[in-house]
Design a protein around this motif. Sequence first.
Motif, mmCIF file in Angstrom:
data_model
loop_
_atom_site.group_PDB
_atom_site.id
_atom_site.type_symbol
_atom_site.label_atom_id
_atom_site.label_comp_id
_atom_site.label_asym_id
_atom_site.label_seq_id
_atom_site.Cartn_x
_atom_site.Cartn_y
_atom_site.Cartn_z
ATOM 1 N N UNK A 72 0.713 -0.998 -0.118
ATOM 2 C CA UNK A 72 0.114 0.003 -0.185
ATOM 3 C C UNK A 72 1.040 1.068 0.042
ATOM 4 N N UNK A 73 1.843 1.133 0.735
ATOM 5 C CA UNK A 73 2.997 2.454 1.027
ATOM 6 C C UNK A 73 4.253 2.258 0.058
ATOM 7 N N UNK A 96 -1.286 5.309 -7.172
ATOM 8 C CA UNK A 96 -1.406 6.616 -6.275
ATOM 9 C C UNK A 96 -1.913 6.311 -4.685
ATOM 10 N N UNK A 97 -1.867 7.028 -3.971
ATOM 11 C CA UNK A 97 -2.474 6.917 -2.628
ATOM 12 C C UNK A 97 -3.815 7.303 -2.576
ATOM 13 N N UNK A 101 -6.469 2.164 2.132
ATOM 14 C CA UNK A 101 -5.586 1.123 2.871
ATOM 15 C C UNK A 101 -5.420 -0.233 1.987
ATOM 16 N N UNK A 102 -5.506 -0.145 0.695
ATOM 17 C CA UNK A 102 -5.182 -1.088 -0.414
ATOM 18 C C UNK A 102 -4.309 -0.141 -1.396
ATOM 19 N N UNK A 103 -3.194 -1.030 -2.031
ATOM 20 C CA UNK A 103 -2.593 -0.595 -3.421
ATOM 21 C C UNK A 103 -3.592 -0.211 -4.284
ATOM 22 N N UNK A 104 -3.375 1.015 -4.978
ATOM 23 C CA UNK A 104 -4.381 1.499 -5.935
ATOM 24 C C UNK A 104 -3.726 2.024 -7.064
ATOM 25 N N UNK A 152 -8.270 1.185 -9.340
ATOM 26 C CA UNK A 152 -8.116 -0.143 -9.384
ATOM 27 C C UNK A 152 -7.659 -0.505 -7.997
ATOM 28 N N UNK A 153 -8.496 -0.990 -6.970
ATOM 29 C CA UNK A 153 -8.115 -1.228 -5.605
ATOM 30 C C UNK A 153 -7.826 -2.783 -5.426
#
Length: 164
Positions: A72-73, A96-97, A101-104, A152-153
């Motif tokens: 995620x970060x 992007x952030x 709480x999930x990579x997006x 895209x979560x």
Amino acid sequence: MNKRHFLQASIVIVGATLLSRYLTQETETMAASNTKFEVNKSEAEWQTILTPEQFRVLRKHGTERAFTSPLDKQYAEGTYVCAGCELPLFTSDTKFNSGTGWPSFFQPIAGAVGSTVDRSFLMTRTEIHCSRCGGHLGHVFNDGPAPTGNRYCMNGAALKFLPA
């Protein structure tokens, strides 16, 4: 049977009927989404190459808890690949952030992902899966940034990061 009991029983019967139709549609969609992929393995084979969490997410359509994935970060330059078959899915320049709480990501690599209708949890969403192995990656929503407007979560457990 008094009127109150009759009404309660009627509500339960109608609710169960609607829920069973909804769950049947979801099961049919999910079954159809796992049948025609280049990489096909038995459940036992997937369990030997994936961690329990990866198996739950990729093969059982699970979702990891928000804010638990180190991806995620992760903002280094590189490529995010499918944890099941290592197909490149997203590049770091589309990440992007989202604050969810999930990579997006706002866009996948062309041809890397497919989509199906997900009717779980009494809602309709667009599920995203790996186009090579059919692994469940996450969902796409229309609240992302320009240029696509998509978010895209993705589940971090469904991805591996390969630094550039």
